[in-house]
Design an enzyme around this catalytic site. Structure first.
Site, PDB file in Angstrom:
ATOM      1  CG  ASN A 118      15.094  50.262 -63.385  1.00  0.00           C
ATOM      2  OD1 ASN A 118      15.447  49.502 -64.262  1.00  0.00           O
ATOM      3  ND2 ASN A 118      15.821  50.467 -62.302  1.00  0.00           N
TER       4      ASN A 118
ATOM      5  CG  HIS B 110      15.816  58.193 -57.652  1.00  0.00           C
ATOM      6  ND1 HIS B 110      17.101  58.629 -57.409  1.00  0.00           N
ATOM      7  CD2 HIS B 110      15.946  57.103 -58.433  1.00  0.00           C
ATOM      8  CE1 HIS B 110      17.950  57.838 -58.041  1.00  0.00           C
ATOM      9  NE2 HIS B 110      17.281  56.907 -58.665  1.00  0.00           N
TER      10      HIS B 110
ATOM     11  CG  ASP C 152      21.641  50.394 -59.930  1.00  0.00           C
ATOM     12  OD1 ASP C 152      20.476  50.438 -59.496  1.00  0.00           O
ATOM     13  OD2 ASP C 152      22.069  51.160 -60.809  1.00  0.00           O
TER      14      ASP C 152
ATOM     15  CD  GLU D  85      14.963  53.906 -57.557  1.00  0.00           C
ATOM     16  OE1 GLU D  85      14.304  54.177 -58.567  1.00  0.00           O
ATOM     17  OE2 GLU D  85      16.118  53.444 -57.596  1.00  0.00           O
TER      18      GLU D  85
END
Ligand SMILES: *[C@@H]1O[C@H](CO)[C@@H](O)[C@H](O)[C@H]1NC(C)=O
Ligand SMILES: *[C@@H]1O[C@H](CO)[C@@H](O)[C@H](O)[C@H]1NC(C)=O
Ligand SMILES: *[C@@H]1O[C@H](CO)[C@@H](O)[C@H](O)[C@H]1NC(C)=O
Ligand SMILES: *[C@@H]1O[C@H](CO)[C@@H](O)[C@H](O)[C@H]1NC(C)=O
Length: 387
Positions: free
Chosen positions: A96, A202, A278, A350
């Site tokens: 990230n 991912h 997201d 994730e």
């Protein structure tokens, strides 16, 4: 302990540089695993320790490849040609975003303290770091360490100073297919100096393999999380939490993912001008033994239940995956290569720690590892068919 580790690191570094070292195996060559009872199959490449395919049975008893990816494996190593979607790899050394690409050790608010490190900024016009910098763990050839019929182990030596991170980090990942279509993933890292580590896997999922629909209306999710980490327009954490109560982010009761996407538009939860999810949800209560996250398709009947030792979860609904200038051909067994991967047609899941915790000492996590503290990430993905 510290001395012994540094000797191991020295030996590994020497070995990596030896002129007589054998030529590494093709990092894009597929390695196929089959579960002992034949209930699941998967394909991996050493490049990025990437999972390229994952087959489980649907409600008709037919196998489907439910992971997005490239049939042409060379494309995994050519991100400039395909918009760098991070299809299926390990992301690291720090998954990230890192605000401004900076942090300090010990951690201070927005890197305001001494002992500051600067990581290569590879996002938002070079103003922050995404997934470990320009050459993250997804763009490196991992070493194949061991393979059996149902398991494969890769390792990566990430040298001191690479992308700006302090200390050498050695990571191993073991992927194992167990009976009853159960996929176990285990990652461990050791570091020669104090350094942040946050890894994740991912994978992009479409549990229908694009057979019934091209959207996420038939994909449902349920997970007990009352808060997300609040982010700004560039998805950088601000330091606060946003309660999900009364928002489209509330998945404590099962609901359609696709059916909730349009409702995210007003608050721009996935960034400026973005529609979809997201976000980083904090699990309310994770005992690391019971599943904490479930995702299923009412069309294919395929269900995924995740058990993990991680405290948080990123869910991304492929909001920006379709770029008309660089459309990504689907795999042939997902309707490609003429059909391309569309936005809001897949879900990245994730398991991770609190994002950008290295700029937020107020977050209840310690993401600094070193000779006296090894890193461990464990998750089990159990697939079944809806009754
Ligand atoms: C596979 O991908 C690579 C890297 O993008 C590209 O150079 C090559 O032409 C592709 N091969 C085929 C057969 O499309
Ligand atoms: C981080 O970058 C932003 C601009 O992207 C700037 O406004 C801010 O001052 C920077 N913060 C620090 C701590 O350097
Ligand atoms: C990056 O810079 C360009 C040119 O200055 C600008 O048009 C664009 O909006 C910027 N993008 C972001 C994400 O800030
Ligand atoms: C979401 O909005 C788009 C664009 O307006 C529309 O085509 C689509 O049908 C909407 N989806 C749902 C589930 O309402």
């Amino acid at each position: 302990m510290a001395l012994k580790l540094s000797l191991i690191f020295a030996a590994l570094a020497l070995n990596a540089g030896a002129a007589s070292a054998p030529k590494p195996a093709d990092p894009f060559a597929g390695i196929k695993l089959t579960a002992p009872d034949g209930s699941a199959m998967a394909n991996f490449i050493p490049w990025g320790a990437t999972t390229t395919n994952f087959w489980v049975k649907d409600k008709y008893g037919k196998f489907r490849d439910i992971l997005l990816g490239f049939d042409n494996h060379t494309m995994y190593g050519d991100p400039a040609s395909n918009g760098h979607p991070y299809f299926g790899p390990v992301v690291g050394r720090y998954a990230n975003r890192i605000r401004n690409g900076t942090f300090t050790i010990p951690v201070t608010k927005d890197a305001s303290g001494p002992n500051k490190f600067h990581i290569v900024e590879n996002e938002n016009n070079g103003t922050d770091t995404l997934h470990g910098g320009l050459i993250g763990y997804d763009q490196r050839p991992w070493t194949l360490v061991k393979k059996t019929d149902n398991s494969v182990t890769f390792s990566l030596l990430d040298p001191n100073g690479d992308q700006g991170f302090p200390g050498t980090v050695i990571t191993t990942i073991e992927y194992t297919l167990e009976v009853k279509s159960t996929w176990k993933i285990s990652m461990h890292s050791t570091a020669s100096e104090l350094t942040p580590i946050m890894l994740s896997c991912h994978q992009y999922w479409n549990l229908e393999a694009y057979q019934e629909t091209q959207d996420l209306l038939g994909h449902f999710a349920q997970f007990d999380s009352s808060n997300i980490i609040t982010t700004n327009g560039e998805l950088i954490p601000t330091g606060s939490l946003t309660p999900v109560e009364g928002t489209p982010l509330d998945f404590r009761k099962a609901k359609s993912i696709g059916g909730s996407i349009n409702a995210t538009a007003a608050e721009e939860y996935c960034g400026t001008g973005c529609v979809g999810f997201d976000n980083c949800w904090i699990y309310d209560d994770n005992d690391c033994k019971k599943p904490v996250f479930s995702l299923w398709s009412v069309n294919s009947g395929i269900k995924l239940d995740v058990t993990t030792n991680q405290p948080a979860l990123q869910v991304y609904t492929c909001n920006g995956l379709f770029n008309p200038a660089l459309p990504i051909p689907r795999k042939v067994d997902q309707g490609g290569p003429d059909a391309v991967y569309g936005y809001h047609s897949c879900v990245v899941v994730e398991q991770e720690s609190w994002i950008d915790g290295i700029n937020h000492p107020e977050f209840p996590v310690n993401q600094i590892y070193g000779p006296d503290r090894t890193y461990s990430w464990e998750s089990t993905y159990a697939f079944s068919v809806l009754k």
